[in-house]
Design a protein around this motif. Sequence first.
Motif, PDB file in Angstrom:
ATOM      1  N   TYR A  35      13.420  13.597  36.984  1.00 43.31           N
ATOM      2  CA  TYR A  35      14.589  14.458  37.104  1.00 43.31           C
ATOM      3  C   TYR A  35      14.364  15.729  36.293  1.00 43.31           C
ATOM      4  O   TYR A  35      13.718  15.710  35.251  1.00 43.31           O
ATOM      5  CB  TYR A  35      15.842  13.760  36.578  1.00 43.31           C
ATOM      6  CG  TYR A  35      16.294  12.568  37.390  1.00 43.31           C
ATOM      7  CD1 TYR A  35      15.732  11.315  37.201  1.00 43.31           C
ATOM      8  CD2 TYR A  35      17.302  12.704  38.350  1.00 43.31           C
ATOM      9  CE1 TYR A  35      16.152  10.222  37.947  1.00 43.31           C
ATOM     10  CE2 TYR A  35      17.736  11.613  39.095  1.00 43.31           C
ATOM     11  CZ  TYR A  35      17.156  10.378  38.890  1.00 43.31           C
ATOM     12  OH  TYR A  35      17.578   9.301  39.633  1.00 43.31           O
ATOM     13  N   GLN A  44      18.753  16.575  37.990  1.00 46.82           N
ATOM     14  CA  GLN A  44      18.525  16.741  39.419  1.00 46.82           C
ATOM     15  C   GLN A  44      17.263  15.978  39.814  1.00 46.82           C
ATOM     16  O   GLN A  44      16.208  16.151  39.195  1.00 46.82           O
ATOM     17  CB  GLN A  44      18.358  18.224  39.768  1.00 46.82           C
ATOM     18  CG  GLN A  44      19.594  19.070  39.482  1.00 46.82           C
ATOM     19  CD  GLN A  44      20.759  18.730  40.366  1.00 46.82           C
ATOM     20  OE1 GLN A  44      20.616  18.548  41.573  1.00 46.82           O
ATOM     21  NE2 GLN A  44      21.939  18.622  39.772  1.00 46.82           N
ATOM     22  N   GLN A  56      10.257   9.081  47.787  1.00 44.53           N
ATOM     23  CA  GLN A  56      11.313  10.005  48.179  1.00 44.53           C
ATOM     24  C   GLN A  56      11.209  11.272  47.337  1.00 44.53           C
ATOM     25  O   GLN A  56      10.661  11.255  46.236  1.00 44.53           O
ATOM     26  CB  GLN A  56      12.704   9.374  47.981  1.00 44.53           C
ATOM     27  CG  GLN A  56      12.929   8.105  48.773  1.00 44.53           C
ATOM     28  CD  GLN A  56      12.957   8.336  50.279  1.00 44.53           C
ATOM     29  OE1 GLN A  56      13.097   9.481  50.728  1.00 44.53           O
ATOM     30  NE2 GLN A  56      12.820   7.274  51.052  1.00 44.53           N
ATOM     31  N   ARG A  57      11.753  12.350  47.883  1.00 43.32           N
ATOM     32  CA  ARG A  57      11.642  13.640  47.220  1.00 43.32           C
ATOM     33  C   ARG A  57      12.948  14.395  47.327  1.00 43.32           C
ATOM     34  O   ARG A  57      13.627  14.333  48.362  1.00 43.32           O
ATOM     35  CB  ARG A  57      10.521  14.444  47.875  1.00 43.32           C
ATOM     36  CG  ARG A  57      10.153  15.705  47.158  1.00 43.32           C
ATOM     37  CD  ARG A  57       9.025  16.428  47.871  1.00 43.32           C
ATOM     38  NE  ARG A  57       8.605  17.594  47.109  1.00 43.32           N
ATOM     39  CZ  ARG A  57       7.664  17.575  46.177  1.00 43.32           C
ATOM     40  NH1 ARG A  57       7.009  16.461  45.931  1.00 43.32           N
ATOM     41  NH2 ARG A  57       7.347  18.663  45.512  1.00 43.32           N
ATOM     42  N   GLY A  58      13.309  15.080  46.269  1.00 46.16           N
ATOM     43  CA  GLY A  58      14.492  15.927  46.277  1.00 46.16           C
ATOM     44  C   GLY A  58      14.144  17.323  46.749  1.00 46.16           C
ATOM     45  O   GLY A  58      13.040  17.574  47.263  1.00 46.16           O
ATOM     46  N   ASN A  59      15.063  18.251  46.567  1.00 46.25           N
ATOM     47  CA  ASN A  59      14.882  19.622  47.043  1.00 46.25           C
ATOM     48  C   ASN A  59      14.081  20.461  46.049  1.00 46.25           C
ATOM     49  O   ASN A  59      14.598  21.410  45.456  1.00 46.25           O
ATOM     50  CB  ASN A  59      16.230  20.263  47.317  1.00 46.25           C
ATOM     51  CG  ASN A  59      16.948  19.578  48.468  1.00 46.25           C
ATOM     52  OD1 ASN A  59      16.328  19.135  49.427  1.00 46.25           O
ATOM     53  ND2 ASN A  59      18.262  19.471  48.367  1.00 46.25           N
ATOM     54  N   PHE A  60      12.856  20.110  45.871  1.00 43.52           N
ATOM     55  CA  PHE A  60      11.959  20.847  44.982  1.00 43.52           C
ATOM     56  C   PHE A  60      10.728  21.284  45.773  1.00 43.52           C
ATOM     57  O   PHE A  60      10.254  20.562  46.653  1.00 43.52           O
ATOM     58  CB  PHE A  60      11.548  19.974  43.792  1.00 43.52           C
ATOM     59  CG  PHE A  60      12.602  19.906  42.717  1.00 43.52           C
ATOM     60  CD1 PHE A  60      13.677  19.055  42.845  1.00 43.52           C
ATOM     61  CD2 PHE A  60      12.519  20.718  41.601  1.00 43.52           C
ATOM     62  CE1 PHE A  60      14.672  19.005  41.874  1.00 43.52           C
ATOM     63  CE2 PHE A  60      13.493  20.677  40.614  1.00 43.52           C
ATOM     64  CZ  PHE A  60      14.575  19.818  40.756  1.00 43.52           C
ATOM     65  N   PRO A  61      10.194  22.479  45.457  1.00 45.26           N
ATOM     66  CA  PRO A  61       9.042  22.997  46.211  1.00 45.26           C
ATOM     67  C   PRO A  61       7.783  22.180  45.942  1.00 45.26           C
ATOM     68  O   PRO A  61       7.712  21.375  45.012  1.00 45.26           O
ATOM     69  CB  PRO A  61       8.913  24.430  45.676  1.00 45.26           C
ATOM     70  CG  PRO A  61       9.536  24.395  44.314  1.00 45.26           C
ATOM     71  CD  PRO A  61      10.661  23.399  44.398  1.00 45.26           C
ATOM     72  N   ASP A  62       6.780  22.468  46.763  1.00 45.02           N
ATOM     73  CA  ASP A  62       5.513  21.752  46.664  1.00 45.02           C
ATOM     74  C   ASP A  62       4.771  22.028  45.355  1.00 45.02           C
ATOM     75  O   ASP A  62       3.795  21.329  45.056  1.00 45.02           O
ATOM     76  CB  ASP A  62       4.613  22.132  47.844  1.00 45.02           C
ATOM     77  CG  ASP A  62       5.154  21.610  49.155  1.00 45.02           C
ATOM     78  OD1 ASP A  62       4.723  22.087  50.215  1.00 45.02           O
ATOM     79  OD2 ASP A  62       6.034  20.728  49.102  1.00 45.02           O
TER      80      ASP A  62
ATOM     81  N   GLU B   2      25.801  14.514  49.505  1.00 47.90           N
ATOM     82  CA  GLU B   2      25.473  13.699  48.347  1.00 47.90           C
ATOM     83  C   GLU B   2      25.991  14.315  47.070  1.00 47.90           C
ATOM     84  O   GLU B   2      25.461  14.101  45.999  1.00 47.90           O
ATOM     85  CB  GLU B   2      23.965  13.497  48.259  1.00 47.90           C
ATOM     86  CG  GLU B   2      23.181  14.771  48.337  1.00 47.90           C
ATOM     87  CD  GLU B   2      21.683  14.523  48.324  1.00 47.90           C
ATOM     88  OE1 GLU B   2      21.158  14.014  49.330  1.00 47.90           O
ATOM     89  OE2 GLU B   2      21.068  14.851  47.317  1.00 47.90           O
ATOM     90  N   ASN B   3      27.056  15.119  47.185  1.00 44.92           N
ATOM     91  CA  ASN B   3      27.594  15.748  45.994  1.00 44.92           C
ATOM     92  C   ASN B   3      28.422  14.776  45.166  1.00 44.92           C
ATOM     93  O   ASN B   3      29.126  13.920  45.696  1.00 44.92           O
ATOM     94  CB  ASN B   3      28.476  16.931  46.386  1.00 44.92           C
ATOM     95  CG  ASN B   3      27.675  18.084  46.938  1.00 44.92           C
ATOM     96  OD1 ASN B   3      26.496  18.206  46.688  1.00 44.92           O
ATOM     97  ND2 ASN B   3      28.330  18.928  47.710  1.00 44.92           N
ATOM     98  N   SER B 105      22.519  10.600  42.074  1.00 44.84           N
ATOM     99  CA  SER B 105      23.022  11.965  42.108  1.00 44.84           C
ATOM    100  C   SER B 105      24.049  12.092  40.997  1.00 44.84           C
ATOM    101  O   SER B 105      24.997  11.305  40.928  1.00 44.84           O
ATOM    102  CB  SER B 105      23.660  12.261  43.463  1.00 44.84           C
ATOM    103  OG  SER B 105      24.070  13.600  43.544  1.00 44.84           O
TER     104      SER B 105
END
Lengths: 114, 116
Positions: A35, A44, A56-62, B2-3, B105
């Motif tokens: 996180y 996050q 799984q992956r969150g909204n982070f760039p490569d 997912e907030n 989250s």
Amino acid sequence: DAGVTQSPTHLIKTRGQQVTLRCSPKSGHDTVSWYQQALGQGPQFIFQYYEEEERQRGNFPDRFSGHQFPNYSSELNVNALLLGDSALYLCASSLILWTDNEQFFGPGTRLTVL
Amino acid sequence: GENVEQHPSTLSVQEGDSAVIKCTYSDSASNYFPWYKQELGKRPQLIIDIRSNVGEKKDQRIAVTLNKTAKHFSLHITETQPEDSAVYFCAASIRFLPSNDYKLSFGAGTTVTVRA
């Protein structure tokens, strides 16, 4: 019983550099999640590792990548550092990916990008 | 979605009074709701959690309630003490379909100050 450990504690880098952060999960745990916690915000989700694979992956760039080793420890790598990457990076471990087991957090690595 | 929304962002209470923090979530599949306490410069520590098959859970001065229909859950701290001063985060499990993988989250946090 050792808890979750992270290294280093603090790190200062300059823009464009690369950084590697390390995490050892709680004894008996097999899943590691990473996180990012910016100042004044909640953690996050970056990504999660189980059986040496990114599940799984969150909204982070490569630019953000990771690895999990056979002993379940994990690394987070960030390339081409930006000022906005300055944050507390937290590693959390848990047992068995697909059950809602509690996640135990490490002390974090404070990354400062100048 | 997912907030996870958390309120209030800051809370100041007199020692001995109660503190209540409220969170709402949007993912109807969420079924695990932990609360973490984070002191300055330290790691988040799990203080209590609740699962969707339970409406309320209590541990000494701390209690959590869950209303799945309304998609909100709350943390209650009674008889507050100065050592309760910290940032509190709520979180909800977010499942990655079609797998059973999940992440947490987090809400944005509530800074609780207990005045002596």
